[in-house]
Scaffold this motif. Structure first.
Motif, PDB file in Angstrom:
ATOM      1  N   ARG A  43     119.859  84.658 122.997  1.00  0.00           N
ATOM      2  CA  ARG A  43     120.958  84.714 124.524  1.00  0.00           C
ATOM      3  C   ARG A  43     122.419  84.672 122.990  1.00  0.00           C
ATOM      4  O   ARG A  43     122.284  84.742 122.188  1.00  0.00           O
ATOM      5  N   GLY A  44     123.140  85.251 124.562  1.00  0.00           N
ATOM      6  CA  GLY A  44     124.526  85.653 123.895  1.00  0.00           C
ATOM      7  C   GLY A  44     125.133  84.077 123.001  1.00  0.00           C
ATOM      8  O   GLY A  44     125.666  83.417 123.942  1.00  0.00           O
ATOM      9  N   ARG A  45     125.852  83.980 122.435  1.00  0.00           N
ATOM     10  CA  ARG A  45     126.163  83.097 121.464  1.00  0.00           C
ATOM     11  C   ARG A  45     128.567  83.388 121.177  1.00  0.00           C
ATOM     12  O   ARG A  45     129.347  82.913 120.904  1.00  0.00           O
ATOM     13  N   GLU A  46     128.875  84.717 121.364  1.00  0.00           N
ATOM     14  CA  GLU A  46     129.872  85.570 120.676  1.00  0.00           C
ATOM     15  C   GLU A  46     129.969  86.478 121.338  1.00  0.00           C
ATOM     16  O   GLU A  46     129.279  87.530 122.068  1.00  0.00           O
ATOM     17  N   ALA A  47     131.774  87.201 121.128  1.00  0.00           N
ATOM     18  CA  ALA A  47     132.018  88.613 121.836  1.00  0.00           C
ATOM     19  C   ALA A  47     132.213  88.860 120.322  1.00  0.00           C
ATOM     20  O   ALA A  47     133.062  87.979 119.819  1.00  0.00           O
ATOM     21  N   PHE A  48     132.212  89.842 120.314  1.00  0.00           N
ATOM     22  CA  PHE A  48     133.304  91.055 119.628  1.00  0.00           C
ATOM     23  C   PHE A  48     134.191  91.882 120.226  1.00  0.00           C
ATOM     24  O   PHE A  48     134.022  92.831 120.941  1.00  0.00           O
ATOM     25  N   VAL A  49     135.142  91.695 119.279  1.00  0.00           N
ATOM     26  CA  VAL A  49     135.485  92.864 119.140  1.00  0.00           C
ATOM     27  C   VAL A  49     135.652  93.750 117.829  1.00  0.00           C
ATOM     28  O   VAL A  49     136.301  93.794 116.846  1.00  0.00           O
ATOM     29  N   LEU A  50     135.557  95.649 117.807  1.00  0.00           N
ATOM     30  CA  LEU A  50     135.281  95.218 116.957  1.00  0.00           C
ATOM     31  C   LEU A  50     137.195  96.205 116.237  1.00  0.00           C
ATOM     32  O   LEU A  50     137.795  97.265 117.223  1.00  0.00           O
ATOM     33  N   ILE A  51     137.452  95.948 114.799  1.00  0.00           N
ATOM     34  CA  ILE A  51     138.391  96.439 114.455  1.00  0.00           C
ATOM     35  C   ILE A  51     138.286  97.160 113.386  1.00  0.00           C
ATOM     36  O   ILE A  51     139.106  98.615 113.362  1.00  0.00           O
ATOM     37  N   GLU A  52     137.344  97.593 112.824  1.00  0.00           N
ATOM     38  CA  GLU A  52     137.503  98.724 111.723  1.00  0.00           C
ATOM     39  C   GLU A  52     135.635  99.062 111.608  1.00  0.00           C
ATOM     40  O   GLU A  52     135.277  97.720 111.497  1.00  0.00           O
ATOM     41  N   GLY A  53     135.059  99.988 111.409  1.00  0.00           N
ATOM     42  CA  GLY A  53     134.020 100.977 111.286  1.00  0.00           C
ATOM     43  C   GLY A  53     133.087 100.373 112.732  1.00  0.00           C
ATOM     44  O   GLY A  53     133.559 101.729 113.762  1.00  0.00           O
ATOM     45  N   SER A  54     131.742 100.848 112.869  1.00  0.00           N
ATOM     46  CA  SER A  54     131.277 101.574 113.503  1.00  0.00           C
ATOM     47  C   SER A  54     129.972 100.869 114.089  1.00  0.00           C
ATOM     48  O   SER A  54     129.092 100.455 112.687  1.00  0.00           O
ATOM     49  N   VAL A  55     129.057 100.697 114.964  1.00  0.00           N
ATOM     50  CA  VAL A  55     127.526  99.614 114.859  1.00  0.00           C
ATOM     51  C   VAL A  55     127.041 100.659 116.349  1.00  0.00           C
ATOM     52  O   VAL A  55     127.814 101.449 116.853  1.00  0.00           O
ATOM     53  N   ALA A  56     125.866 100.627 116.543  1.00  0.00           N
ATOM     54  CA  ALA A  56     125.406 101.420 117.462  1.00  0.00           C
ATOM     55  C   ALA A  56     124.484 100.560 117.891  1.00  0.00           C
ATOM     56  O   ALA A  56     124.345  99.246 117.760  1.00  0.00           O
ATOM     57  N   VAL A  57     123.931 100.894 119.520  1.00  0.00           N
ATOM     58  CA  VAL A  57     124.267 100.082 120.370  1.00  0.00           C
ATOM     59  C   VAL A  57     122.614 100.619 120.656  1.00  0.00           C
ATOM     60  O   VAL A  57     122.814 101.849 120.294  1.00  0.00           O
ATOM     61  N   CYS A  58     120.979  99.696 120.407  1.00  0.00           N
ATOM     62  CA  CYS A  58     120.064 100.417 120.807  1.00  0.00           C
ATOM     63  C   CYS A  58     119.219 100.040 122.233  1.00  0.00           C
ATOM     64  O   CYS A  58     119.656  97.977 122.275  1.00  0.00           O
ATOM     65  N   VAL A  59     118.579  99.901 122.791  1.00  0.00           N
ATOM     66  CA  VAL A  59     117.158  99.130 123.249  1.00  0.00           C
ATOM     67  C   VAL A  59     116.186  99.657 123.405  1.00  0.00           C
ATOM     68  O   VAL A  59     115.629 101.185 123.507  1.00  0.00           O
ATOM     69  N   GLU A  60     115.300  98.923 122.914  1.00  0.00           N
ATOM     70  CA  GLU A  60     114.197  99.065 121.839  1.00  0.00           C
ATOM     71  C   GLU A  60     114.177  99.673 120.823  1.00  0.00           C
ATOM     72  O   GLU A  60     115.216  99.987 119.880  1.00  0.00           O
ATOM     73  N   ASP A  61     114.227 101.004 120.573  1.00  0.00           N
ATOM     74  CA  ASP A  61     114.557 102.420 119.580  1.00  0.00           C
ATOM     75  C   ASP A  61     115.375 103.195 120.239  1.00  0.00           C
ATOM     76  O   ASP A  61     115.514 104.329 119.248  1.00  0.00           O
ATOM     77  N   GLN A  62     115.545 103.522 121.677  1.00  0.00           N
ATOM     78  CA  GLN A  62     116.342 104.003 121.588  1.00  0.00           C
ATOM     79  C   GLN A  62     117.962 104.176 121.289  1.00  0.00           C
ATOM     80  O   GLN A  62     118.654 103.322 122.260  1.00  0.00           O
ATOM     81  N   ALA A  63     118.533 104.754 120.970  1.00  0.00           N
ATOM     82  CA  ALA A  63     120.002 104.443 120.117  1.00  0.00           C
ATOM     83  C   ALA A  63     120.590 105.058 121.824  1.00  0.00           C
ATOM     84  O   ALA A  63     120.845 106.218 122.106  1.00  0.00           O
ATOM     85  N   LEU A  64     121.594 104.175 122.285  1.00  0.00           N
ATOM     86  CA  LEU A  64     122.405 104.210 123.833  1.00  0.00           C
ATOM     87  C   LEU A  64     124.000 104.898 123.358  1.00  0.00           C
ATOM     88  O   LEU A  64     124.891 105.573 124.224  1.00  0.00           O
ATOM     89  N   ALA A  65     124.394 104.379 121.728  1.00  0.00           N
ATOM     90  CA  ALA A  65     125.884 104.378 122.205  1.00  0.00           C
ATOM     91  C   ALA A  65     126.163 104.077 120.716  1.00  0.00           C
ATOM     92  O   ALA A  65     125.623 103.217 120.227  1.00  0.00           O
ATOM     93  N   VAL A  66     126.931 104.849 120.122  1.00  0.00           N
ATOM     94  CA  VAL A  66     128.005 104.660 118.743  1.00  0.00           C
ATOM     95  C   VAL A  66     129.206 103.580 119.118  1.00  0.00           C
ATOM     96  O   VAL A  66     129.863 104.598 119.986  1.00  0.00           O
ATOM     97  N   LEU A  67     129.663 102.858 118.706  1.00  0.00           N
ATOM     98  CA  LEU A  67     131.119 102.129 119.480  1.00  0.00           C
ATOM     99  C   LEU A  67     131.988 102.261 118.325  1.00  0.00           C
ATOM    100  O   LEU A  67     131.785 101.950 116.547  1.00  0.00           O
ATOM    101  N   ARG A  68     133.268 102.576 118.314  1.00  0.00           N
ATOM    102  CA  ARG A  68     134.237 102.880 117.611  1.00  0.00           C
ATOM    103  C   ARG A  68     135.475 101.441 117.552  1.00  0.00           C
ATOM    104  O   ARG A  68     135.241 100.912 118.551  1.00  0.00           O
ATOM    105  N   PRO A  69     136.635 101.535 116.310  1.00  0.00           N
ATOM    106  CA  PRO A  69     137.495 100.556 117.122  1.00  0.00           C
ATOM    107  C   PRO A  69     138.056 100.452 117.711  1.00  0.00           C
ATOM    108  O   PRO A  69     138.311 101.509 118.656  1.00  0.00           O
TER     109      PRO A  69
END
Length: 140
Positions: free
Chosen positions: A50-76
């Protein structure tokens, strides 16, 4: 006398999602959110939870994955985690920091207040959300 500078406002002023907003709108965003720095490897969202928060990326990067499949790399400037807050359904992907990250964190109430107080951000988030749902449907 010079106006007081706020490091949080300066940190978000150049992000695409907040592009063109005035200092008053940026100050509202800063006041509604909490800035957090997390180490590489931190899981910010976990698929199925269950989601408890939303995020806005300011610095760095994050990977978005479903199961073991990488869908995207998000940037600031990327917004994530909002979908679960808006539709009330469990998270559809796991988001993991691939570097140390700095994010703005918004609770459900803070996100709702932001969407109400700054309509330009609301339209940008809903546009992003629509594109993301379309991408997830195509990937399924």
């Amino acid at each position: 006398m010079f106006p007081k500078r706020d490091a949080r406002i300066d940190a978000i002023a150049d992000l695409e999602i907040f592009e063109g907003l005035d200092r008053k709108q940026l100050a509202k965003i800063a006041s509604l959110s909490t800035q957090v720095t997390l180490p590489e490897g931190s899981v910010l969202c976990r698929r199925g939870e269950r989601g408890r928060e939303a995020f806005v990326l300011i610095e760095g990067s994050v990977a978005v994955c479903v199961e073991d499949q990488a869908l995207a790399v998000l940037r600031p400037g990327a917004v994530f985690g909002e979908m679960s807050l808006l539709d009330g359904k469990p998270r559809v992907a796991t988001v993991t920091a691939t570097t140390q990250v700095s994010v703005l964190v918004l609770s459900p109430l803070e996100l709702a207040s932001l969407l109400e107080a700054v309509p330009a951000v609301r339209s940008r988030i809903f546009s992003t959300l629509g594109a993301r749902k379309k991408d997830l449907t195509a990937a399924a």
